[in-house]
Design an enzyme around this catalytic site. Structure first.
Site, PDB file in Angstrom:
ATOM      1  N   CYS A 109      50.855  55.577  74.030  1.00 44.52           N
ATOM      2  CA  CYS A 109      50.322  56.131  72.777  1.00 44.52           C
ATOM      3  C   CYS A 109      48.794  56.036  72.804  1.00 44.52           C
ATOM      4  O   CYS A 109      48.247  54.966  73.089  1.00 44.52           O
ATOM      5  CB  CYS A 109      50.884  55.362  71.586  1.00 44.52           C
ATOM      6  SG  CYS A 109      50.011  55.722  70.054  1.00 44.52           S
ATOM      7  N   GLU A 138      58.038  75.100  52.490  1.00 49.57           N
ATOM      8  CA  GLU A 138      57.898  73.701  52.077  1.00 49.57           C
ATOM      9  C   GLU A 138      58.960  73.327  51.045  1.00 49.57           C
ATOM     10  O   GLU A 138      59.514  72.232  51.086  1.00 49.57           O
ATOM     11  CB  GLU A 138      56.496  73.435  51.505  1.00 49.57           C
ATOM     12  CG  GLU A 138      55.375  73.469  52.540  1.00 49.57           C
ATOM     13  CD  GLU A 138      55.457  72.342  53.563  1.00 49.57           C
ATOM     14  OE1 GLU A 138      56.178  71.360  53.330  1.00 49.57           O
ATOM     15  OE2 GLU A 138      54.815  72.463  54.625  1.00 49.57           O
ATOM     16  N   CYS A 142      55.099  53.487  71.999  1.00 53.72           N
ATOM     17  CA  CYS A 142      53.810  52.782  72.021  1.00 53.72           C
ATOM     18  C   CYS A 142      53.194  52.775  73.422  1.00 53.72           C
ATOM     19  O   CYS A 142      51.969  52.877  73.558  1.00 53.72           O
ATOM     20  CB  CYS A 142      53.971  51.360  71.508  1.00 53.72           C
ATOM     21  SG  CYS A 142      54.623  51.283  69.837  1.00 53.72           S
ATOM     22  N   CYS A 146      55.084  58.227  67.008  1.00 56.44           N
ATOM     23  CA  CYS A 146      55.206  57.019  66.175  1.00 56.44           C
ATOM     24  C   CYS A 146      56.474  57.140  65.331  1.00 56.44           C
ATOM     25  O   CYS A 146      56.450  57.181  64.105  1.00 56.44           O
ATOM     26  CB  CYS A 146      53.958  56.857  65.311  1.00 56.44           C
ATOM     27  SG  CYS A 146      53.809  55.215  64.615  1.00 56.44           S
ATOM     28  N   CYS A 159      45.873  49.877  67.645  1.00 52.04           N
ATOM     29  CA  CYS A 159      46.944  49.886  66.637  1.00 52.04           C
ATOM     30  C   CYS A 159      47.328  48.459  66.269  1.00 52.04           C
ATOM     31  O   CYS A 159      47.789  47.684  67.104  1.00 52.04           O
ATOM     32  CB  CYS A 159      48.160  50.633  67.189  1.00 52.04           C
ATOM     33  SG  CYS A 159      49.587  50.517  66.101  1.00 52.04           S
TER      34      CYS A 159
END
Ligand code: SF4
Length: 352
Positions: A204, A39, A201, A194, A210
């Protein structure tokens, strides 16, 4: 509203199980040291660029105790080229805290992890959920985007109000039994479906509910209040060579590249020709009455950082044997340069 949230969480989990084929080398990793290291290395760094570094760090320092025992110079050398050197400094400080205060055992609570130097809310949630399955939601650029679009939120993400609102919402849609899997899934969803530009979309699973898609606002959210201001800086590096030796110093100022080494630096507010640099008060003070000679034409290299563009110009000069630099400078041979960590722009120059 609860329905809308449950629908969201279920869709993300199902998409992950059925459709998510995004391969990430750390997926499934449970060792908090390795998760933490990955990370930190991958903050503001692309996976393809950061991953070889991660592997080199794990090979050199298989445990946090090994990392804590390494010298600053060794670790900075291994980090060289990754940029954002404050990360490296904080990483070492955190490793030493774990090795000392925590006797080599990685903290196992969110609060304990978040107290480590260089660990912000995102990294603490990632480690807590991936390694210990603790219910803490990650909030990175991908998550902000998916939440802002799905829930149709136009509060700017970079304001205090925005951060508070998104933090609360991210916690509310977190899958409490499998927070680690969910956190990875929503980040993958933001990266793969996204996406910032041209989100997928059509097809999706969230599309029916949404808000951004239904109202044709996908290009307008998430909203940011500030524009990134990029500052231009002009670094004139002088390679002063005295009988085969070069002068270098460690950057100790609170500025970019702290703890890395560099040649004599004269920063100017605008691009400067050789004469301007050599007539600068700093150079005149350094040289005193000593003579010097330009031995090679200047070489220019540019480096783009997130908030700054560095225009560097490297000029080689020979100086007489009687010349000496003030305290803080080291005299090294070209061969010895490899023992010190330098900013990428200097490494690029040396490699030419
Ligand atoms: S419908 Fe489009 S904007 Fe909405 S979540 Fe799916 S990909 Fe993102």
């Amino acid at each position: 509203m609860t329905d809308t949230r449950n629908f969201f969480t279920d869709c993300i989990m199902t998409w992950d199980r059925v459709k998510n084929s995004r391969a990430m080398p750390w997926k499934g990793e449970k060792d908090p040291y390795r998760i933490w290291l990955s990370e930190i290395i991958l903050q503001q760094t692309r996976v393809e660029q950061g991953w070889p570094y991660y592997e080199r760090f794990i090979a050199a320092y298989p445990t946090v105790t090994h990392l804590a025992a390494a010298t600053d110079e060794e670790v900075f050398r291994l980090w060289q080229g990754l940029g954002y050197y404050a990360r490296c400094k904080n990483m070492l400080a955190a490793a030493r805290t774990i090795a000392g205060t925590h006797k080599g055992r990685f903290p196992q609570t969110y609060e304990g992890i978040a107290a480590l130097k260089g660990v912000g809310a995102y990294t603490a949630a990632a480690i807590a959920s991936f390694a210990f399955n603790l219910p803490h939601a990650v909030l990175d650029g991908n998550v902000y985007r998916v939440l802002a679009r799905y829930f149709g939120i136009d509060t700017p993400t970079d304001t205090t109000a925005g951060k508070k609102l998104f933090t609360q919402l991210a916690g509310e849609v977190l899958h409490l039994r499998q927070p680690g899997i969910y956190n990875q899934a929503i980040m993958d969803f933001g990266a793969v479906v996204c996406k910032p530009q041209q989100p997928l979309c059509q097809g999706c699973p969230l599309a029916a509910r949404c808000q951004a898609f239904q109202q044709g606002l996908t290009d307008l959210v998430p909203v940011k209040s500030k524009k990134l201001v990029i500052r231009k800086r002009y670094f004139n590096y002088l390679l002063l060579r005295k009988k085969g030796l070069l002068f270098i110093r460690k950057r100790t100022e609170k500025d970019i590249w702290e703890n890395l080494h560099e040649f004599v630096l004269i920063e100017t507010p605008a691009p400067a020709a050789d004469e301007i640099v050599l007539q600068s008060p700093l150079f005149q003070r350094l040289m005193g009455r000593h003579a010097y000679k330009i031995t090679a034409p200047a070489v220019e290299i540019k480096q783009q950082l997130t908030h700054q563009t560095i225009h560097a110009r490297f000029l080689q000069l020979s100086v007489p044997a009687a010349f000496n630099m003030p305290e803080g400078y080291l005299q090294v041979t070209e061969e010895q340069l490899k023992n010190y960590a330098f900013p990428k722009i200097i490494v690029d120059y040396l490699q030419r």
